[in-house]
Design an enzyme around this catalytic site. Sequence first.
Site, PDB file in Angstrom:
ATOM      1  N   VAL A 133      15.798  -5.764  -0.909  1.00  0.00           N
ATOM      2  CA  VAL A 133      16.828  -4.799  -0.507  1.00  0.00           C
ATOM      3  C   VAL A 133      17.439  -5.310   0.787  1.00  0.00           C
ATOM      4  O   VAL A 133      16.732  -5.487   1.784  1.00  0.00           O
ATOM      5  CB  VAL A 133      16.231  -3.393  -0.328  1.00  0.00           C
ATOM      6  CG1 VAL A 133      17.248  -2.447   0.306  1.00  0.00           C
ATOM      7  CG2 VAL A 133      15.755  -2.859  -1.674  1.00  0.00           C
TER       8      VAL A 133
ATOM      9  N   ALA B 129       0.800  -1.237   0.000  1.00  0.00           N
ATOM     10  CA  ALA B 129       0.000   0.000   0.000  1.00  0.00           C
ATOM     11  C   ALA B 129       0.831   1.284   0.000  1.00  0.00           C
ATOM     12  O   ALA B 129       0.667   2.145  -0.872  1.00  0.00           O
ATOM     13  CB  ALA B 129      -0.952  -0.015   1.198  1.00  0.00           C
TER      14      ALA B 129
ATOM     15  N   ARG C 160       1.548   3.179 -15.533  1.00  0.00           N
ATOM     16  CA  ARG C 160       2.015   4.219 -14.613  1.00  0.00           C
ATOM     17  C   ARG C 160       3.509   4.497 -14.745  1.00  0.00           C
ATOM     18  O   ARG C 160       4.026   5.398 -14.080  1.00  0.00           O
ATOM     19  CB  ARG C 160       1.662   3.847 -13.173  1.00  0.00           C
ATOM     20  CG  ARG C 160       0.168   3.622 -13.007  1.00  0.00           C
ATOM     21  CD  ARG C 160      -0.290   3.648 -11.576  1.00  0.00           C
ATOM     22  NE  ARG C 160      -1.749   3.486 -11.536  1.00  0.00           N
ATOM     23  CZ  ARG C 160      -2.474   3.478 -10.430  1.00  0.00           C
ATOM     24  NH1 ARG C 160      -1.885   3.638  -9.264  1.00  0.00           N
ATOM     25  NH2 ARG C 160      -3.776   3.328 -10.476  1.00  0.00           N
TER      26      ARG C 160
ATOM     27  N   SER D 128       0.602  -4.421  -3.975  1.00  0.00           N
ATOM     28  CA  SER D 128      -0.679  -3.721  -3.906  1.00  0.00           C
ATOM     29  C   SER D 128      -1.849  -4.665  -3.667  1.00  0.00           C
ATOM     30  O   SER D 128      -2.843  -4.641  -4.381  1.00  0.00           O
ATOM     31  CB  SER D 128      -0.902  -2.949  -5.215  1.00  0.00           C
ATOM     32  OG  SER D 128      -2.061  -2.171  -5.154  1.00  0.00           O
TER      33      SER D 128
ATOM     34  N   ASP E 175       3.133   0.185   7.422  1.00  0.00           N
ATOM     35  CA  ASP E 175       3.170  -0.631   8.635  1.00  0.00           C
ATOM     36  C   ASP E 175       4.523  -0.643   9.333  1.00  0.00           C
ATOM     37  O   ASP E 175       4.625  -1.087  10.481  1.00  0.00           O
ATOM     38  CB  ASP E 175       2.780  -2.087   8.306  1.00  0.00           C
ATOM     39  CG  ASP E 175       1.315  -2.222   7.931  1.00  0.00           C
ATOM     40  OD1 ASP E 175       0.604  -1.198   7.898  1.00  0.00           O
ATOM     41  OD2 ASP E 175       0.888  -3.363   7.668  1.00  0.00           O
TER      42      ASP E 175
ATOM     43  N   TYR F 269     -31.328  12.040  10.329  1.00  0.00           N
ATOM     44  CA  TYR F 269     -32.399  11.238  10.908  1.00  0.00           C
ATOM     45  C   TYR F 269     -33.442  10.921   9.853  1.00  0.00           C
ATOM     46  O   TYR F 269     -33.888  11.798   9.118  1.00  0.00           O
ATOM     47  CB  TYR F 269     -33.075  11.978  12.062  1.00  0.00           C
ATOM     48  CG  TYR F 269     -34.466  11.445  12.356  1.00  0.00           C
ATOM     49  CD1 TYR F 269     -34.619  10.117  12.768  1.00  0.00           C
ATOM     50  CD2 TYR F 269     -35.600  12.225  12.179  1.00  0.00           C
ATOM     51  CE1 TYR F 269     -35.890   9.599  12.996  1.00  0.00           C
ATOM     52  CE2 TYR F 269     -36.870  11.713  12.418  1.00  0.00           C
ATOM     53  CZ  TYR F 269     -37.013  10.398  12.822  1.00  0.00           C
ATOM     54  OH  TYR F 269     -38.257   9.875  13.043  1.00  0.00           O
TER      55      TYR F 269
ATOM     56  N   CYS G 273      -6.249  -7.445   4.130  1.00  0.00           N
ATOM     57  CA  CYS G 273      -7.461  -7.442   4.957  1.00  0.00           C
ATOM     58  C   CYS G 273      -8.526  -8.385   4.407  1.00  0.00           C
ATOM     59  O   CYS G 273      -9.466  -8.730   5.103  1.00  0.00           O
ATOM     60  CB  CYS G 273      -8.065  -6.045   5.025  1.00  0.00           C
ATOM     61  SG  CYS G 273      -6.886  -4.788   5.501  1.00  0.00           S
TER      62      CYS G 273
ATOM     63  N   GLU H 258      10.348  -5.091  -4.525  1.00  0.00           N
ATOM     64  CA  GLU H 258       9.441  -5.872  -3.655  1.00  0.00           C
ATOM     65  C   GLU H 258      10.000  -7.287  -3.574  1.00  0.00           C
ATOM     66  O   GLU H 258      10.206  -7.924  -4.600  1.00  0.00           O
ATOM     67  CB  GLU H 258       8.033  -5.867  -4.256  1.00  0.00           C
ATOM     68  CG  GLU H 258       7.087  -6.925  -3.714  1.00  0.00           C
ATOM     69  CD  GLU H 258       6.917  -6.888  -2.200  1.00  0.00           C
ATOM     70  OE1 GLU H 258       6.718  -5.780  -1.651  1.00  0.00           O
ATOM     71  OE2 GLU H 258       7.011  -7.975  -1.563  1.00  0.00           O
TER      72      GLU H 258
END
Lengths: 491, 491
Positions: B94, B24, B84, B52, B320, B464, B56, B46
């Site tokens: 890494v 993310a 992109r 990506s 994270d 309401y 969850c 990565e």
Amino acid sequence: MDDTTAEVPGAADENPVVIVGGDAAGMSAASKLKRERPDREVIVFEKGDWVSYGACGLPYYIKGEVESLDDLVSIPPEKFRSERGIDLRTNHEVIEIDPDDRTVTVEPLGNEDTETFVQPYGELLIATGARAVEPPFSGMDLDGVFTLHEMDAAREIRTYLGLETGDEPDHDAVAIVGGGYVGIEMAEAFAHHGLGVHLFEMLPHVLQPFGSDAAEVVEDHLREQGIRLHLNTGVDGFLPRSAVETDAGDADDGFGNGDAIGAVEAGEDRFPVDLALVGVGVVPNVEIAEKAGIETGPTGAIATDEHGKTNVEGVYAAGDCAEARHVVTGEPDHVPLALTANRAGRAIGSTLAGDATAVGKIAGTAVLKAFDLEVARTGVIDPERARSSGFDPVSVTISAPTRAHYYPGGAELQVTMVADATTNRVLGASMVGEEGAAKRIDTVATALSAGLTVPELEQLDLSYAPPFSPVWDPVLTAAKVLAGKLEPDED
Amino acid sequence: MDDTTAEVPGAADENPVVIVGGDAAGMSAASKLKRERPDREVIVFEKGDWVSYGACGLPYYIKGEVESLDDLVSIPPEKFRSERGIDLRTNHEVIEIDPDDRTVTVEPLGNEDTETFVQPYGELLIATGARAVEPPFSGMDLDGVFTLHEMDAAREIRTYLGLETGDEPDHDAVAIVGGGYVGIEMAEAFAHHGLGVHLFEMLPHVLQPFGSDAAEVVEDHLREQGIRLHLNTGVDGFLPRSAVETDAGDADDGFGNGDAIGAVEAGEDRFPVDLALVGVGVVPNVEIAEKAGIETGPTGAIATDEHGKTNVEGVYAAGDCAEARHVVTGEPDHVPLALTANRAGRAIGSTLAGDATAVGKIAGTAVLKAFDLEVARTGVIDPERARSSGFDPVSVTISAPTRAHYYPGGAELQVTMVADATTNRVLGASMVGEEGAAKRIDTVATALSAGLTVPELEQLDLSYAPPFSPVWDPVLTAAKVLAGKLEPDED
């Protein structure tokens, strides 16, 4: 006569607090005051039978989801009397206020033995509510033409349609005049009983306060549900069945006389209907107040200060008859909704008990169910309205899913968000979709009260889990897109 | 080597922006930077196959509501590359950062022909995420013992249970160690497949960050759903089936060897199970950062400033692995959740593109589905935590309906709200019920960001309508009751 002190209203008075009107604002004030100051005498005069009822539930009673009108009553009159110690007098109409003498003149209704009397007050709360507008249509007095603002009207509609017998209605088609909340909720109720529904709206769109982007989604949905939508269509009046030459020759079916409505006239067109519901808005009941020199504001409702006080010493006003201050514009506004009435009533109860409490500002937050859609709004959406309050409105409309893309169910939520280009402050929003609009609008309503800017809104840490939202909640997505429009890239 | 200017990072650099980690935070930063500055070179390393992805969603994949792991991927790797223009290199780890030389050392994985290489960077973003804690239980290496933080683990669990064949599982009972989000979502997933579920929690309650009032409602509901809840129960470890003398004598059923888990040991007790899922939290992946002199904060995650910068020039951290500032306490905190990672990544992408953007504060807002319940929280709920941040916490727990009392459906929503007695500021809230918690918590989250007091919260104009809320939304009711506790009546 008036020996209250300046600091604590009624602290040493001999005279009771008198409240005119026994619905949300009046009963909230009475209850709060008696809770905080059981020693104070509180008299509520209510001209009707019903007190503390949920008029918002009437469409669901007509639809049949709410079984009885009594179910709509929050607290029965006896309980206000016995448990809360409120001197509640139903079928008592206040016909005059004398602010110099601090008295009201009261006429008991439906009881010929009881005469009109004068009741002194220490402080007075005007909570007379609003009534349905009765437009100057021809045929408004025909049988089968209704407005829906009173409890009893709802029962009459069910009876007229033959729904009280438990059967499906013995009528075919109905007309609703006015595409506001009531009109749309009633379209759902009538369609539920298998009735053909014509919905007439003078303006180009239904739900004017929600803006055209949300309205268009609702209109498509209404058409999908079989509602015959007549936009940009002013109704001229209603014709009796006796005057309608119907093709099917069923002019007398189930009616027996010519005084019942048979058609709606709109310009050149006639639409045969068996019932018409006129829901073109409400007007505040301000007549007795005005006669007593109590001022109304620019909206026509009673002008009040932050504590709900009118221009007349010792007289307060709250609920559908009163103005409130708008949280975005800072201007007086008249948005007669239930929470505003309850909140203002409760605050005035506190103030009368000696704890000065603001009645709170309004954002015009509203939501309704339109068949399978949730439609919600808050703040200032209309660009004209925004400009007239000194803003430079910029808006975006986006569509985003209500759940993670991979989670089953969910729907698209359309969000329109408006901000002021000068200050970047959020001005308002609308939302419409099959789920997730109703309570998501509260995030924006809260942002409005706090005066957040679009970049601040974009930074909110909102909840995420696959069954309930995408990672970027639709509110955040709308704010992101709007932020991009407010601060365009230089390149 | 470093010819960036002070004003605009990388404006004149020859070296690319390098991002370590392609979930993310990393991909949000890369995408935003390339959108704003297509001329800049962006390389993402990565170490795994997946980028990506929505971790969850893993419980819903195991449950079977999400068909394929690929469904959890927001944007496929090819699209990041082709559309992109991001130089995305999966299976590249890494292994070292040299901040003096502004280089990283990269080891291609699973390709023996390619050698470790050194990659210079202009700016570096560390987005290495977090990993599941592996507690020192005996038997953690047995077959059938899993943690759930990686995509592939979810597939292995389905395979182990025999779910990939499309049949119901050929196992009987499973153990979940840890009553956090993952534990409870997985209890639902396992129970859905007809498995008996033991849920072990060391603490007195599940869902510690939600507070005990919300947790107790969830615990009752879990028991009603047949979950065997073991609170206050520390697990010691797992025993192989070969070591378990089962009563039923089915030690070899379906396994064939003694290296598979056969039981959970907790104190004196043994519980026969066929699978164990350990979900006792996550730790940030900070090792390569620490070796390079990048500082971690009090939570153990990488310390960052308001723009996501670390203590080392040109090095950012997000997601994270990084701390963020808490909106209530103002202190650094570590709440590894998806929105925080996406938002911080995107902000750093903007900052690297020359538009300095704050990463935003966190409120710890979270929601989860626990069988038929929605459970949500935001802000500071734990009184100890509140006191340690200098607050004097007061809290109330109320229950209120989610719809008008007369409208069909609806449920009770329990709301716990916490405020500071000194300033009346709202500190946090939890909500639990069958509907209406997930997005209602956002109202309080917004109030926290705006620093609203309880009386201010009580005055919000929330939506309401009978199908969606009582007149006083449960948030307002909680605020009203809390206000009464903050300012007790003098009499």
